[in-house]
Enzyme design. Sequence first.
Site, PDB file in Angstrom:
ATOM      1  N   HIS A   1     -50.173  40.193 -56.915  1.00  0.00           N
ATOM      2  CA  HIS A   1     -51.267  40.564 -57.839  1.00  0.00           C
ATOM      3  C   HIS A   1     -52.336  41.418 -57.162  1.00  0.00           C
ATOM      4  O   HIS A   1     -53.194  41.985 -57.853  1.00  0.00           O
ATOM      5  CB  HIS A   1     -51.949  39.311 -58.404  1.00  0.00           C
ATOM      6  CG  HIS A   1     -51.066  38.473 -59.269  1.00  0.00           C
ATOM      7  ND1 HIS A   1     -50.380  38.986 -60.340  1.00  0.00           N
ATOM      8  CD2 HIS A   1     -50.742  37.156 -59.208  1.00  0.00           C
ATOM      9  CE1 HIS A   1     -49.662  38.018 -60.916  1.00  0.00           C
ATOM     10  NE2 HIS A   1     -49.867  36.902 -60.241  1.00  0.00           N
TER      11      HIS A   1
ATOM     12  N   ASP B   1     -40.798  36.365 -59.491  1.00  0.00           N
ATOM     13  CA  ASP B   1     -41.910  35.443 -59.733  1.00  0.00           C
ATOM     14  C   ASP B   1     -42.160  35.372 -61.241  1.00  0.00           C
ATOM     15  O   ASP B   1     -41.945  36.340 -61.965  1.00  0.00           O
ATOM     16  CB  ASP B   1     -43.161  35.960 -59.003  1.00  0.00           C
ATOM     17  CG  ASP B   1     -44.337  35.003 -59.071  1.00  0.00           C
ATOM     18  OD1 ASP B   1     -44.555  34.272 -58.095  1.00  0.00           O
ATOM     19  OD2 ASP B   1     -45.039  34.994 -60.110  1.00  0.00           O
TER      20      ASP B   1
ATOM     21  N   HIS C   1     -44.818  35.492 -62.824  1.00  0.00           N
ATOM     22  CA  HIS C   1     -45.887  36.391 -63.266  1.00  0.00           C
ATOM     23  C   HIS C   1     -45.527  37.849 -62.968  1.00  0.00           C
ATOM     24  O   HIS C   1     -44.790  38.138 -62.030  1.00  0.00           O
ATOM     25  CB  HIS C   1     -47.196  36.044 -62.541  1.00  0.00           C
ATOM     26  CG  HIS C   1     -47.649  34.629 -62.757  1.00  0.00           C
ATOM     27  ND1 HIS C   1     -47.338  33.617 -61.880  1.00  0.00           N
ATOM     28  CD2 HIS C   1     -48.371  34.077 -63.752  1.00  0.00           C
ATOM     29  CE1 HIS C   1     -47.858  32.471 -62.325  1.00  0.00           C
ATOM     30  NE2 HIS C   1     -48.490  32.730 -63.469  1.00  0.00           N
TER      31      HIS C   1
ATOM     32  N   ASP D   1     -42.057  29.950 -59.168  1.00  0.00           N
ATOM     33  CA  ASP D   1     -42.692  29.403 -60.371  1.00  0.00           C
ATOM     34  C   ASP D   1     -41.864  29.688 -61.625  1.00  0.00           C
ATOM     35  O   ASP D   1     -42.197  29.202 -62.713  1.00  0.00           O
ATOM     36  CB  ASP D   1     -44.141  29.895 -60.530  1.00  0.00           C
ATOM     37  CG  ASP D   1     -44.345  31.351 -60.172  1.00  0.00           C
ATOM     38  OD1 ASP D   1     -43.343  32.074 -59.935  1.00  0.00           O
ATOM     39  OD2 ASP D   1     -45.522  31.783 -60.133  1.00  0.00           O
TER      40      ASP D   1
END
Length: 340
Positions: free
Chosen positions: A124, A160, A162, A247
């Site tokens: 991120h 991931d 996200h 995740d």
Amino acid sequence: MADGTAYVTDPRMLAHDPGAGHPERSDRLRVLQDRVAAEPGLVRIGARAATDAELARVHTAELIARVDASGGRPRVHFDPDTATSAGSSDAARLAAGSVVSLCEAVLAGQVRNGVALVRPPGHHAERDRAMGFCLYNNVAVAARALRARGVPRVAIVDWDLHHGNGTQHSFEDDPSVLYVSTHQYPFYPGTGAAHEVGRGAGAGRTLNVPCPAGFGDAEFARLFDEAIVPILRQFAPEFVLISAGFDCDGRDPLGGLVLTPAGIARMARVLTSLAEERAGGRIVAVLEGGYDLAALTDGLDAVLDAFRGASEPEAVRGDARAADGVLARVRAAHAAYWRL
Ligand SMILES: [Zn+2]
């Protein structure tokens, strides 16, 4: 031909503490360090701090100075989710530098492939902004280091849960780095729609595969077989990086994807096969998120098994018709760039 699977990690990365109760806690890395320490036959690569020059290929001098200045201070807040402790700036430099160090060992033929067990995570982190638990974009720093060492084409596959907004933005106008992301969508951080395909000379070199909550092993197998792998083959990377967040496992407390270790093993095997076929076997997995400790260790096992030559993926059973809509959007967005 290079032999052996390596890992890189460092206890100083446990000293990053984003605050009591934060899901990105040091136990995440501790369980993985215990796991590799108990595993015979892995080659340990030395961790090192990223240099200013390595970080500056991705980040602004202002961000690097802000992270450096947080060192030794009990708490600095970068965004509502992202705070540092006294040891965080050293941990962040080590996280980015360790991925580079492992990639250099693979590129030099010292080892065949490897895993970077690092924190804070990275995908991120934007050029000028720490966010979403991330300070420096570890995988982006490594991809830039590989390019600087003459690797012509690097693929980053980010599974991931996200979307890796920072990684996408680092390479969206760069045709030499293909960024592929599967992620829950819509969800944090909000980016990653199928129509975000890159721009300028990088058009088509960003492949977003946005997935509704509830997608699991069967849907991911179809997404890989029918879109991701065909595009990776056409791109023909010389080095494959995985932004390996665990995740996406159904046990994760933050997300709504429902992969199992078998589904993660399949992704790892498919990408390892592709690296063997196209990239001289050069593949490195970099830890991103993952907040359930059992999902983290199972995910690491799946990646290590694949890297050490586990057999071709088994067929995943289950009805994957739910992936029809996502595949149609991805095909439409990429029809001008790839044969699908
Ligand atoms: Zn994540």
